[in-house]
Scaffold this motif. Sequence first.
Motif: not given
Length: 234
Positions: A132-151
Motif C-alpha cells: 500500500q503506497v499512500i499519499g502524495p509521496i515520491t518513490v525514487g528511481e529503482r526503489a523496491r517496495i516489499g510485499a505487504n509494505a505500507v509506505v
Amino acid sequence: MFERLVAYLDSIRARDPAARSRWEILLYPGVLALGMHRAAHWLFEAKLYFLARIVNHLSRWMTGIDIHPGAKIGRNFFIDHGFTVIGETAEIGDNVTIYQCVTLGGTNPTNGQGGKRHPTLRDNVIVGSGAQVIGPITVGERARIGANAVVTDDVPEGATMIGLKARSTLVPAETWLREFIPYGTPCDEPCEPAPTERVQALEKEIRALRAEMDALRKETGEPGDGQRKSGAKN
C-alpha cells in the motif's frame, strides 16, 4: 505503433518467466487494463469525463484492475496478475512493475481541495504483492517496495522498503544494479543481517554469564544446577 507494441510485450516477457509468447501476453489482464486506460486517459484529457469513466468501469469489470482515467502512466508499465487500484493523481514512470493487490492510494485533504494526493513512482520501480503506497509521496528511481509494505513517506532512490510501517533496508550495490528483481525484494539472502548478528552476540553473552556464575559457585562452594537437581532427587 506496431514496433512500440512489440517492444512493450518484450519488456513484459523479460520480467515474467511464465510468458511463452507475445500472443499470450496480449491476454494478460494488466495489458488489457493498460490499453483501456490509454483510451480513458485520452478522453479524460479531452474533458470527456463521463465517457472516460465508462471505459474505466468496463476495464475494471473485465480485468479486476481499477486505474483512474486521470492517472499518468509511462512506457512499459506492467501489472502482474491484477487486483490493483491506482488513484487519479498517481504518476508512474517508465519500466515500472506492480504485482497483485497493490494500492496507489490517496489522502483525504481536510481543506476539501483535491490537488496532488496520490504517489509518484519514478522509473524502474518494483512494488511487491499487497503493498500500500499512500499519499502524495515520491518513490525514487529503482526503489523496491516489499510485499505487504505500507509506505507513507518518500522513498530514496534505490532503497528497498519492508514492513508496516515500511522501513528502509540497505541493499548491496551489486543487488541494486540488477536489471530486475521479482516481487521487489531480494530473496536469495536475508534483507537484514543485523538481527542474526544480534542474536549471535546475545548467545555469546549468555554463555559468558553462565561461565562466570559457575566460577563464582566454585569459589563459594555453592552447588551448581546439576548438583541441586541430584540433591533434590536424593
